[in-house]
Enzyme design. Structure first.
Site, PDB file in Angstrom:
ATOM      1  N   ARG A   1       8.301  69.755  15.289  1.00  0.00           N
ATOM      2  CA  ARG A   1       6.892  70.106  15.086  1.00  0.00           C
ATOM      3  C   ARG A   1       6.261  70.736  16.333  1.00  0.00           C
ATOM      4  NH1 ARG A   1       7.836  65.521  12.409  1.00  0.00           N
ATOM      5  NH2 ARG A   1       6.804  64.093  13.833  1.00  0.00           N
TER       6      ARG A   1
ATOM      7  N   GLU B   1      28.587  90.024  21.334  1.00  0.00           N
ATOM      8  CA  GLU B   1      29.150  91.200  22.035  1.00  0.00           C
ATOM      9  C   GLU B   1      28.749  92.522  21.394  1.00  0.00           C
ATOM     10  OE1 GLU B   1      30.664  88.462  21.022  1.00  0.00           O
ATOM     11  OE2 GLU B   1      32.548  88.080  22.048  1.00  0.00           O
TER      12      GLU B   1
ATOM     13  N   ALA C   1      14.855  56.109  22.504  1.00  0.00           N
ATOM     14  CA  ALA C   1      13.735  55.803  23.393  1.00  0.00           C
ATOM     15  C   ALA C   1      13.656  54.280  23.493  1.00  0.00           C
ATOM     16  CB  ALA C   1      12.443  56.372  22.817  1.00  0.00           C
TER      17      ALA C   1
ATOM     18  N   LEU D   1      11.161  63.716  10.648  1.00  0.00           N
ATOM     19  CA  LEU D   1      12.366  64.230  11.320  1.00  0.00           C
ATOM     20  C   LEU D   1      12.417  65.764  11.340  1.00  0.00           C
ATOM     21  CD1 LEU D   1      15.094  61.728   9.978  1.00  0.00           C
ATOM     22  CD2 LEU D   1      13.923  61.666  12.182  1.00  0.00           C
TER      23      LEU D   1
HETATM   24  N1  LIG Z   1      13.104  54.145  19.736  1.00  0.00           N
HETATM   25  C1  LIG Z   1      13.935  54.933  19.087  1.00  0.00           C
HETATM   26  O1  LIG Z   1      14.504  55.868  19.663  1.00  0.00           O
HETATM   27  C2  LIG Z   1      14.185  54.664  17.632  1.00  0.00           C
HETATM   28  C3  LIG Z   1      14.752  55.656  16.820  1.00  0.00           C
HETATM   29  C4  LIG Z   1      14.989  55.360  15.482  1.00  0.00           C
HETATM   30  C5  LIG Z   1      14.664  54.116  14.982  1.00  0.00           C
HETATM   31  N2  LIG Z   1      14.096  53.193  15.801  1.00  0.00           N
HETATM   32  C6  LIG Z   1      13.783  51.849  15.295  1.00  0.00           C
HETATM   33  O2  LIG Z   1      15.002  51.258  14.891  1.00  0.00           O
HETATM   34  C7  LIG Z   1      14.686  50.280  13.904  1.00  0.00           C
HETATM   35  C8  LIG Z   1      15.592  50.481  12.713  1.00  0.00           C
HETATM   36  O3  LIG Z   1      16.874  50.098  13.106  1.00  0.00           O
HETATM   37  P1  LIG Z   1      17.924  49.700  12.017  1.00  0.00           P
HETATM   38  O4  LIG Z   1      19.128  49.209  12.702  1.00  0.00           O
HETATM   39  O5  LIG Z   1      17.262  48.860  10.987  1.00  0.00           O
HETATM   40  O6  LIG Z   1      18.114  51.078  11.263  1.00  0.00           O
HETATM   41  P2  LIG Z   1      19.204  52.241  11.262  1.00  0.00           P
HETATM   42  O7  LIG Z   1      20.183  52.146  12.338  1.00  0.00           O
HETATM   43  O8  LIG Z   1      18.421  53.508  11.125  1.00  0.00           O
HETATM   44  O9  LIG Z   1      19.873  51.970   9.884  1.00  0.00           O
HETATM   45  C9  LIG Z   1      20.774  50.922   9.750  1.00  0.00           C
HETATM   46  C10 LIG Z   1      21.461  51.098   8.441  1.00  0.00           C
HETATM   47  O10 LIG Z   1      22.320  52.223   8.492  1.00  0.00           O
HETATM   48  C11 LIG Z   1      23.196  52.107   7.392  1.00  0.00           C
HETATM   49  N3  LIG Z   1      24.528  52.570   7.685  1.00  0.00           N
HETATM   50  C12 LIG Z   1      25.200  53.537   7.036  1.00  0.00           C
HETATM   51  N4  LIG Z   1      26.426  53.669   7.506  1.00  0.00           N
HETATM   52  C13 LIG Z   1      26.578  52.753   8.471  1.00  0.00           C
HETATM   53  C14 LIG Z   1      27.662  52.387   9.290  1.00  0.00           C
HETATM   54  N5  LIG Z   1      28.836  52.999   9.182  1.00  0.00           N
HETATM   55  N6  LIG Z   1      27.477  51.378  10.142  1.00  0.00           N
HETATM   56  C15 LIG Z   1      26.297  50.753  10.246  1.00  0.00           C
HETATM   57  N7  LIG Z   1      25.212  51.059   9.489  1.00  0.00           N
HETATM   58  C16 LIG Z   1      25.363  52.056   8.599  1.00  0.00           C
HETATM   59  C17 LIG Z   1      23.250  50.596   7.064  1.00  0.00           C
HETATM   60  O11 LIG Z   1      22.723  50.412   5.771  1.00  0.00           O
HETATM   61  P3  LIG Z   1      23.700  50.656   4.519  1.00  0.00           P
HETATM   62  O12 LIG Z   1      24.920  49.833   4.694  1.00  0.00           O
HETATM   63  O13 LIG Z   1      22.880  50.271   3.353  1.00  0.00           O
HETATM   64  O14 LIG Z   1      24.014  52.086   4.560  1.00  0.00           O
HETATM   65  C18 LIG Z   1      22.349  49.955   8.075  1.00  0.00           C
HETATM   66  O15 LIG Z   1      21.619  48.892   7.559  1.00  0.00           O
HETATM   67  C19 LIG Z   1      13.226  50.453  13.542  1.00  0.00           C
HETATM   68  O16 LIG Z   1      12.479  49.454  14.208  1.00  0.00           O
HETATM   69  C20 LIG Z   1      12.894  51.817  14.094  1.00  0.00           C
HETATM   70  O17 LIG Z   1      11.538  51.909  14.456  1.00  0.00           O
HETATM   71  C21 LIG Z   1      13.847  53.449  17.098  1.00  0.00           C
END
Ligand SMILES: NC(=O)c1ccc[n+]([C@@H]2O[C@H](COP(=O)([O-])OP(=O)(O)OC[C@H]3O[C@@H](n4cnc5c(N)ncnc54)[C@H](OP(=O)(O)O)[C@@H]3O)[C@@H](O)[C@H]2O)c1
Length: 374
Positions: A214, A59, A161, A211
């Site tokens: 870009r 404002e 995605a 992250l």
């Molecule tokens: N297509 C897309 O949009 C997209 C985007 C991102 C990733 N991806 C893909 O997703 C895959 C990775 O998935 P992901 O499940 O392994 O990884 P994530 O969801 O990035 O990480 C999972 C980790 O988060 C941590 N975390 C911390 N707090 C949590 C909570 N309260 N509840 C649950 N987890 C918690 C856990 O490890 P701790 O307990 O050790 O903390 C868990 O192992 C890869 O293949 C990647 O390429 C795809």
């Protein structure tokens, strides 16, 4: 001023306000337009959004631009002008001093320090005030501020995605391009419009993403990067740390996380937030409250499956950007939302827009109670 004039000037205020999303935290990005009579009808004599960093507010900038023409003018503003002496003087007082005749306000400010007092101040000064025009759009645009004020946590948007066979990646394969280049550009714009991007440590370990935003000319708009990492498993050599001097990283660890690993992350430049655990993982609600206390109003959750599932299960997601891409991942893909896909969100979320971007379909959903509130 006709009703059509009111609508188009409020639309202008909303549009300019939106331009500051991701730039003004902890304050909301408000839009203000000052309109004075002209020889060919009403003309905009001042137009502004909240400045980067949150002040000055919209404002006073718009009123200063209007100068003497603010006297007798109408001011359109997307959020009730503030009434309290914070780090800047109250905007309601600036409007009174400038001599505006009428104020059109989209929504009242849920900030308990304002909450109707700004409007009351204008009315007491004899200014005509209309509240509610553009309220639905303003509630969406200002959802971060509203959430932080009313729930003590940021507004949470989940972006995923998803391949034609329902996967977001495949464990052990690193980053797989699922959406097309136009979608990826749009996703970078979404990053710029948030105060923080969040991922689980699984995504850091699998994809090693930067992250950052870009888009050409917009790298400075990259928000804080937040990693949910209960046991401090993020490698201090992760790509995130390459540009930590300009784009900060916050690692959210659970109480009792290994102190040597936590210290190594701090030495790499990360800010460390220690929160209580809820079972094996960090307590997401406690983490979000801590983010809001740091001034974060809007968070883009970029996966992966584990964090997305946990956020949805804890009912902490308010908005979803679901990108369906024609790519196929094949057997062994990581399936988000416990493999139930978009349909699993239908009960709690309502579809507000479906768009085709390149070869991808973007479905934009809002949590029912948020969209009904608007
Ligand atoms: N297509 C897309 O949009 C997209 C985007 C991102 C990733 N991806 C893909 O997703 C895959 C990775 O998935 P992901 O499940 O392994 O990884 P994530 O969801 O990035 O990480 C999972 C980790 O988060 C941590 N975390 C911390 N707090 C949590 C909570 N309260 N509840 C649950 N987890 C918690 C856990 O490890 P701790 O307990 O050790 O903390 C868990 O192992 C890869 O293949 C990647 O390429 C795809």
């Amino acid at each position: 001023m006709s009703a059509a004039d009111d609508r188009r000037f409020m639309a202008a205020a909303l549009a300019i306000g939106r331009q500051g999303l991701g730039r003004t935290s902890p304050n909301p990005s408000v839009g203000a337009v000052v309109v004075a009579p002209g020889t060919d009808g009403p003309v905009i004599v001042g137009l502004a959004r909240t400045a980067d960093g949150g002040r000055p507010h919209a404002e006073p900038i718009a009123l200063d631009a209007a100068g003497a023409r603010a006297a007798g003018a109408t001011m359109y503003v997307t959020l009730e002008p503030c009434s309290h002496h914070g780090k800047t003087p109250p905007c309601a007082d600036a409007a009174i001093r400038a001599g505006i005749r009428r104020a059109v306000v989209a929504i009242e400010d849920p900030n308990p320090l304002v909450a109707g007092v700004g409007v009351a101040r204008l009315l007491e000064a004899g200014i005509e005030v209309d509240v509610g025009l553009g309220a639905a759009e303003a509630r969406r645009d200002l959802a971060g501020h509203i959430s932080r004020m009313t729930r003590g946590r940021p507004h949470m948007c989940l972006k995923l995605a998803v391949s034609a066979d329902g996967a977001i990646g495949r464990r052990g394969e690193g980053q797989i391009a699922i959406s097309g280049p136009a979608s990826r550009a749009r996703a970078h714009l979404l990053r710029a419009e948030c105060d923080a991007i969040a991922v689980g440590v699984g995504t850091i370990l699998a994809d090693d993403p930067a992250l950052t935003c870009r888009l050409p000319g917009m790298t400075a708009c990259s928000p804080l990067r937040v990693v949910f990492d209960s046991a401090a498993r993020t490698p201090p050599t992760a790509r995130l740390f390459a540009d930590i001097a300009t784009v900060p990283v916050l690692v959210v660890v659970g109480e009792g996380a290994d102190s040597a690993r936590t210290a190594a992350l701090a030495a790499a430049g990360a800010d460390i937030l220690v929160v209580p655990r809820d079972g094996a993982h960090v307590d997401l609600s406690a983490a979000l409250v801590a983010l809001a206390q740091r001034g974060i109003t809007r968070v883009l959750v970029e996966g992966g499956a584990g964090l997305a599932d946990a956020m949805v299960a804890a009912d902490l997601i308010d908005e979803v950007q679901w990108i369906d891409a024609p790519t196929r991942i094949g057997p062994g893909g990581t399936l988000p939302i416990a493999g139930r896909g978009l349909a699993a969100l239908a009960e709690r979320f309502e579809i507000i827009q479906v768009e085709t971007i390149g070869d991808d379909r973007w479905t934009h959903l809002w949590r029912r109670e948020c969209s009904q509130a608007s």
